[in-house]
Every structure is written in C-alpha cells, then in structure tokens.
Design a protein around this motif. Structure first.
Motif, short mmCIF file in Angstrom:
data_model
loop_
_atom_site.label_atom_id
_atom_site.label_comp_id
_atom_site.label_asym_id
_atom_site.label_seq_id
_atom_site.Cartn_x
_atom_site.Cartn_y
_atom_site.Cartn_z
N GLU A 6 55.50 38.94 46.42
CA GLU A 6 55.28 40.34 46.08
C GLU A 6 55.75 40.59 44.64
O GLU A 6 56.67 39.94 44.16
CB GLU A 6 56.07 41.29 47.00
CG GLU A 6 55.78 41.13 48.48
CD GLU A 6 56.77 40.23 49.17
OE1 GLU A 6 56.95 40.34 50.40
OE2 GLU A 6 57.40 39.40 48.48
N THR A 19 52.25 50.41 41.70
CA THR A 19 51.32 49.47 42.32
C THR A 19 52.02 48.15 42.61
O THR A 19 52.59 47.54 41.71
CB THR A 19 50.11 49.22 41.40
OG1 THR A 19 49.42 50.45 41.17
CG2 THR A 19 49.14 48.24 42.04
N SER A 21 51.72 44.24 44.42
CA SER A 21 50.76 43.22 44.78
C SER A 21 51.43 42.14 45.62
O SER A 21 52.63 41.91 45.50
CB SER A 21 50.10 42.61 43.55
OG SER A 21 51.05 41.89 42.80
N CYS A 22 50.64 41.52 46.46
CA CYS A 22 51.09 40.39 47.27
C CYS A 22 50.06 39.29 47.12
O CYS A 22 48.88 39.50 47.44
CB CYS A 22 51.24 40.79 48.73
SG CYS A 22 51.63 39.40 49.82
N THR A 23 50.52 38.15 46.65
CA THR A 23 49.63 37.01 46.45
C THR A 23 50.04 35.88 47.37
O THR A 23 51.23 35.53 47.44
CB THR A 23 49.65 36.54 45.00
OG1 THR A 23 49.23 37.63 44.15
CG2 THR A 23 48.71 35.37 44.79
N THR A 77 44.89 38.08 47.19
CA THR A 77 45.82 39.16 46.88
C THR A 77 45.47 40.43 47.63
O THR A 77 44.28 40.73 47.84
CB THR A 77 45.81 39.43 45.37
OG1 THR A 77 46.30 38.28 44.68
CG2 THR A 77 46.69 40.62 45.00
N ILE A 79 46.51 44.43 47.01
CA ILE A 79 47.17 45.40 46.14
C ILE A 79 47.53 46.63 46.98
O ILE A 79 46.74 47.08 47.81
CB ILE A 79 46.24 45.82 45.00
CG1 ILE A 79 45.84 44.62 44.16
CG2 ILE A 79 46.89 46.90 44.14
CD1 ILE A 79 46.99 43.98 43.44
#
Length: 115
Positions: A6, A19, A21-23, A77, A79
């Motif tokens: 994250e 914002t 994000s998680c990848t 990802t 978002i």
C-alpha cells in the motif's frame, strides 16, 4: 510469494482528499478479489471496499459516496480515492487478497485526518 504494497497515506485536513494504492505481486491478480480494510487505534479492523473480478466495487456504508475504488488489472493495482475525509476516517489502511484459504495482507499505510 504473494506481496501487497500500500502507498499514498499521509496527513490531510477534514474535508480533504487522499488517494491510496495497493499493488500486488507474485499472484495472477486478475483472478482474485482485492479488499480494502482499515484499523483505527483501539478498534477492530473494518471492511471498506471490495474490488471484484468483474470490476464492480462493493463499499461499506461508512464510506459509500465518499470513497471510490478502481481496479487496474494491467497494473496489478487497486486505487482507493477518498474524498470528504472525516476525523473518523483516520486509521491504518490495508489491502488484502484471499487465496487458497489464506489471507494475504499488505503492511498498511497511515491516514491521518486532522486540522
């Protein structure tokens, strides 16, 4: 090995936006549902949103209308766009994938909402 990372947390004023994000890596991302959770100090971990395989998103009532999650399978990802943030949104935000009867969590990213 499944890994979730994250990013995007930080300090924001009430009413502001952030914002996250998680990848994901080590996994065929398009085949798995990815969930967002959060945990505030002294509270249980709370479900926020779920990005399904078909791209639709399910939200907790507490964030519906304010948070928007978007899934990008090409980038592995999800978002999470958070608008109209409130002090009660402050927490560590985590993403999670469930695979083969096991939960995989990211390390979390801190969101602080304060003036």
């Amino acid at each position: 090995q499944v890994q979730l990372v994250e990013s995007g947390g930080g300090l924001v004023q009430p009413g502001g936006s952030l914002t996250l994000s998680c990848t994901a890596s080590g996994i065929m991302f398009s085949k798995y549902v990815l969930d967002w959770y959060r945990q505030a100090p002294g509270k249980q971990r709370e479900f926020i949103a779920s990005a399904t395989l078909g791209g639709s998103i399910n939200y907790a009532d507490s964030v519906k209308g304010r948070f928007t999650a978007t899934r990008d399978n090409a980038k592995n990802t999800v978002i999470l766009r958070m608008n109209s943030l409130k002090p009660e949104d402050a927490a560590v935000y985590y993403c999670k994938i469930w695979r083969d009867s096991e939960d995989y969590w990211g390390q979390g990213t801190q969101v602080t909402v304060s003036s």
